[in-house]
Design a protein around this motif. Structure first.
Motif, PDB file in Angstrom:
ATOM      1  N   ARG A  72      28.252 -19.611 -24.460  1.00 12.68           N
ATOM      2  CA  ARG A  72      28.326 -19.611 -26.071  1.00 12.68           C
ATOM      3  C   ARG A  72      27.413 -18.732 -26.686  1.00 12.68           C
ATOM      4  N   HIS A  73      26.078 -19.181 -26.259  1.00 10.18           N
ATOM      5  CA  HIS A  73      25.099 -18.030 -26.951  1.00 10.18           C
ATOM      6  C   HIS A  73      25.213 -16.681 -26.867  1.00 10.18           C
ATOM      7  N   ARG A  80      28.121 -15.077 -26.471  1.00 13.13           N
ATOM      8  CA  ARG A  80      29.319 -14.620 -27.375  1.00 13.13           C
ATOM      9  C   ARG A  80      28.827 -14.521 -28.647  1.00 13.13           C
ATOM     10  N   THR A  81      27.779 -15.558 -29.011  1.00  9.53           N
ATOM     11  CA  THR A  81      27.420 -15.642 -30.540  1.00  9.53           C
ATOM     12  C   THR A  81      26.335 -14.436 -30.668  1.00  9.53           C
ATOM     13  N   ALA A  82      25.528 -14.065 -29.801  1.00 11.32           N
ATOM     14  CA  ALA A  82      24.509 -12.865 -29.699  1.00 11.32           C
ATOM     15  C   ALA A  82      25.687 -11.532 -29.955  1.00 11.32           C
ATOM     16  N   ALA A  89      28.400 -11.606 -31.275  1.00 14.69           N
ATOM     17  CA  ALA A  89      28.913 -11.304 -32.487  1.00 14.69           C
ATOM     18  C   ALA A  89      27.995 -10.833 -33.656  1.00 14.69           C
ATOM     19  N   ILE A  90      26.727 -11.233 -33.364  1.00 15.56           N
ATOM     20  CA  ILE A  90      25.476 -10.649 -34.287  1.00 15.56           C
ATOM     21  C   ILE A  90      25.362  -9.247 -34.026  1.00 15.56           C
ATOM     22  N   THR A 130      25.127  -9.717 -21.046  1.00 17.17           N
ATOM     23  CA  THR A 130      26.325 -10.399 -20.939  1.00 17.17           C
ATOM     24  C   THR A 130      26.584 -10.940 -19.496  1.00 17.17           C
ATOM     25  N   SER A 147      20.616 -19.053 -20.678  1.00 18.99           N
ATOM     26  CA  SER A 147      21.063 -18.009 -21.822  1.00 18.99           C
ATOM     27  C   SER A 147      20.325 -16.949 -21.969  1.00 18.99           C
ATOM     28  N   SER A 196      17.791 -16.742 -24.038  1.00 16.49           N
ATOM     29  CA  SER A 196      17.508 -16.446 -25.402  1.00 16.49           C
ATOM     30  C   SER A 196      16.457 -15.470 -25.792  1.00 16.49           C
ATOM     31  N   ALA A 238      19.531 -14.764 -37.988  1.00 21.32           N
ATOM     32  CA  ALA A 238      20.811 -15.306 -37.308  1.00 21.32           C
ATOM     33  C   ALA A 238      20.312 -15.363 -35.750  1.00 21.32           C
ATOM     34  N   LEU A 247      19.933 -18.846 -33.531  1.00 20.68           N
ATOM     35  CA  LEU A 247      20.609 -19.057 -32.206  1.00 20.68           C
ATOM     36  C   LEU A 247      19.697 -19.322 -31.110  1.00 20.68           C
TER      37      LEU A 247
END
Length: 376
Positions: free
Chosen positions: A21-22, A24-26, A28-29, A68, A83, A85, A116, A120
């Motif tokens: 999920r992290h 996919r959000t990254a 998107a950012i 990814t 993740s 991060s 953002a 995250l």
């Protein structure tokens, strides 16, 4: 009880699921960052030409693709931060600050995307990691301003740019504080849900286990028998049932005391667990009566297991309790026949047990040895 366990497991934050999920959000950012860059390029607010912008965005998405693949491969799932991060946040920050260098007075809008990514990363990073990200972003933004001033000072309002940088610094400090709180909440939530899952598991074990011996209780062993019957009716599957009774157990209680009797029951349970396979089941029906459910077993295989159990208990040393104390078991065995009721199988096993007792106890009797007519 099973549903409550599943709900508790769902509440716990799965690291691999959170890592994906992290990722996919990254992405998107980074996609939003790309859209902003293209928008400003079309509006003429970027000093980069088309090829330069294409190389910049291509390098950014090459890094995104690599990160990814690393996350989705699961190679880091056993690490503290599967993740990635911190590396991903630093990569996004580098991408944003590099593109901000090619912007005119709107570069702050690109830099603000950092928050953002910071938010995250707050779900995975503690204070040191958040400080590294914040210091990296603040230093990177300042470096961008220095380079822009050095190369394009005529096009730059230094006072406005420095004011924006100070605001960026203060916002970074606020996000560090907020991130520490978010990470602490997540850590506490994960710990609480693990404790809840452990508690529910203990409650479930108490509900299906006999308190004295730790074996399955009567209610659960009947559920097991029902499941075994369904398996046998649905395909090539067989199982056998053994009724076990400790011989002269009342005499043990009367002569040596109930504490010794309880210890005999516990020792029998330990011997039964050691004698059976992991796929088999042992339950206590009550008092000195037990039942064994032997999966994928015929009468001959069940008889061998039962005989091993009988010999092991007969050879058990109870001299620490009393030199005169010994114990033995009588066992009756029946195999399930497809199409019959469970009560019929249990009745045959019970008749076998009756025969074992009437023939002198301390022996194993299978349904093949039953006479044509025996009292129930």
């Amino acid at each position: 009880m099973i549903r409550e366990l599943e709900q508790a497991d769902a509440l716990s934050l799965d690291d691999q699921r959170l890592a994906r999920r992290h990722a996919r959000t990254a992405l998107a950012i980074s996609g939003l960052h790309t859209m902003i860059c293209l928008f400003y390029f079309q509006g003429g607010y970027m000093v980069a030409n088309g090829p330069t912008l294409a190389m910049l965005l291509g390098g950014i998405w090459a890094g995104n693709l690599l990160l990814t693949l690393l996350v989705f491969s699961g190679r880091f799932r056993r690490r503290r931060d599967p993740s990635l991060s911190l590396p991903w946040n630093l990569w996004l920050t580098t991408s944003m600050m590099t593109s901000a260098y090619f912007m005119d007075e709107f570069r702050i809008s690109i830099a603000m995307l950092f928050f953002a990514a910071m938010l995250l990363a707050s779900f995975r990073q503690s204070l040191p990691g958040l400080l590294i990200m914040s210091i990296g972003a603040v230093s990177g933004y300042l470096l961008v301003l220095v380079l822009v001033w050095h190369n394009r000072s005529v096009q730059m309002n230094l006072t406005l740019e420095m004011l924006q940088w100070l605001i960026f610094c203060m916002a970074s400090v606020s996000f560090v504080i907020t991130g520490v709180g978010i990470n602490a909440l997540r850590t506490n939530l994960t710990a609480k849900n693990r404790q809840l899952g452990d508690a529910l598991m203990k409650v479930r074990e108490m509900a299906i286990r006999d308190e004295l011996t730790g074996l399955f209780n009567r209610r659960h062993i009947m559920e097991v028998l029902t499941q075994q019957q369904a398996l046998a009716e649905s395909g090539e599957y067989r199982f056998a049932v053994c009724f076990v009774d400790l011989d002269h157990f009342k005499r043990i209680n009367d002569r040596f005391g109930h504490a010794a009797g309880d210890e005999v029951l516990r020792r029998f349970a330990e011997i039964a667990r050691a004698s059976l396979r992991e796929a088999d089941y042992t339950g206590r029906l009550g008092g000195e009566e037990f039942v064994l459910v032997l999966t994928q077993s015929d009468l001959d295989g069940a008889a061998q297991v039962a005989e091993r159990l009988r010999v092991a208990l007969a050879g058990e040393d109870f001299s620490a309790l009393d030199p005169a104390l010994s114990a033995s078991v009588s066992i009756g065995i029946a195999a399930y026949r497809v199409g019959e009721e469970l009560n019929e199988t249990l009745a045959r096993a019970d008749r076998c047990l009756y025969q074992a007792k009437t023939r002198g106890r301390d022996q194993v009797i299978t349904e093949e040895a039953l006479p044509l007519a025996v009292p129930a």
